[in-house]
Write a protein that holds these residues in place. Structure first.
Motif, short mmCIF file in Angstrom:
data_model
loop_
_atom_site.label_atom_id
_atom_site.label_comp_id
_atom_site.label_asym_id
_atom_site.label_seq_id
_atom_site.Cartn_x
_atom_site.Cartn_y
_atom_site.Cartn_z
N ARG A 88 0.66 -1.03 -0.01
CA ARG A 88 0.02 -0.05 -0.04
C ARG A 88 0.92 1.28 0.06
NH1 ARG A 88 -1.77 3.90 3.07
NH2 ARG A 88 -4.09 4.59 2.77
N ALA A 139 -0.83 -3.71 -6.58
CA ALA A 139 -2.21 -3.65 -5.83
C ALA A 139 -2.54 -5.01 -5.71
CB ALA A 139 -3.25 -3.26 -6.98
N ALA A 142 -0.78 -6.17 -2.62
CA ALA A 142 -1.57 -5.42 -1.44
C ALA A 142 -3.01 -6.16 -1.13
CB ALA A 142 -1.90 -3.89 -1.61
N GLY A 143 -3.59 -7.09 -2.00
CA GLY A 143 -4.73 -7.89 -1.59
C GLY A 143 -5.83 -6.84 -2.20
N ALA A 144 -5.79 -6.10 -3.08
CA ALA A 144 -6.88 -5.73 -3.79
C ALA A 144 -7.82 -6.57 -4.36
CB ALA A 144 -6.45 -4.75 -5.03
N ASP A 185 -7.84 2.57 -0.58
CA ASP A 185 -8.54 2.17 0.78
C ASP A 185 -9.96 1.43 -0.04
OD1 ASP A 185 -6.45 2.77 2.03
OD2 ASP A 185 -7.38 4.75 2.73
N LEU A 188 -9.05 -2.36 -1.26
CA LEU A 188 -8.52 -3.50 -0.27
C LEU A 188 -9.69 -3.68 0.72
CD1 LEU A 188 -5.03 -1.73 0.66
CD2 LEU A 188 -5.59 -3.08 -1.29
N ASP A 197 -5.30 -10.26 9.20
CA ASP A 197 -5.02 -9.53 7.80
C ASP A 197 -4.33 -10.46 7.17
OD1 ASP A 197 -6.03 -7.32 8.99
OD2 ASP A 197 -4.40 -6.44 9.44
#
Length: 198
Positions: A88, A139, A142-144, A185, A188, A197
């Motif tokens: 992120r 992304a 980051a887990g988008a 934000d 995600l 998480d």
């Protein structure tokens, strides 16, 4: 030294001349644009003969393409390859452009050249595609939920900030960074209570 290694008046050609030509192109293309910069002026600033310039570059088109190819060969490695930042944070760091950084030469070249088949236009497309790819990969890391969409949104936002900064001669990147934070934000997934998480 053979005759092929010498330029006019016996001046040595080679890497030094090529680098001076590229350095002159960076300065002149940035300051006055590609179309307003001629090979005569480039040769004069680089302190080489026009003949030497053409021995290193078949023409201005080839020089413009090389200028773009060398500008950022690692596609923002200083941002996307940082190991001290979370994914992120890396996405947001792409918008932290120092004021001294020259604005995107790929946008300027594409606007000036008007030729999608020009080698420089192809480099510009490849670079812009690579930027979106780096955003997408980060992304995803980051887990988008939709990394391709977020990657394209952030790439578009970065280009918009660069273009607006160029046109208005102001800094649009802080505003772009704030918008990027909202997009990131939103993309995600929020950690549910009791779930770790990712």
């Amino acid at each position: 030294m053979t005759e092929l290694e010498k330029g006019p008046q016996g001046r040595r050609r080679g890497r030094g001349a090529r680098e001076r030509i590229l350095s002159a192109s960076q300065q002149l293309f940035r300051d006055q644009g590609i179309n307003r910069t001629g090979m005569d002026q480039l040769s004069a600033v680089a302190q080489v003969s026009k003949r030497t310039a053409y021995q290193h570059f078949a023409g201005k088109d080839e020089l413009v393409a090389e200028y773009l190819r060398r500008f950022d060969p690692d596609v923002m490695a200083g941002v996307f390859d940082r190991t001290d930042l979370t994914p992120r944070e890396r996405l947001l760091a792409a918008f932290e452009i120092p004021e001294s950084t020259p604005l995107c030469p790929y946008i300027a070249a594409a606007v000036e050249l008007h030729d999608p088949q020009h080698p420089a236009s192809r480099y510009a497309r490849d670079y812009k595609t690579a930027i979106a790819g780096r955003f997408t990969d980060t992304a995803r890391e980051a887990g988008a939920t939709d990394p391709e969409r977020l990657g394209e949104q952030l790439a578009l936002l970065l280009d918009g900030a660069a273009a607006r900064t160029r046109v208005l001669d102001g800094d649009s990147f802080p505003t772009a960074a704030a918008i990027a934070a909202v997009l990131i934000d939103h993309a995600l997934p929020a950690a549910s209570p009791g779930q770790p998480d990712e």
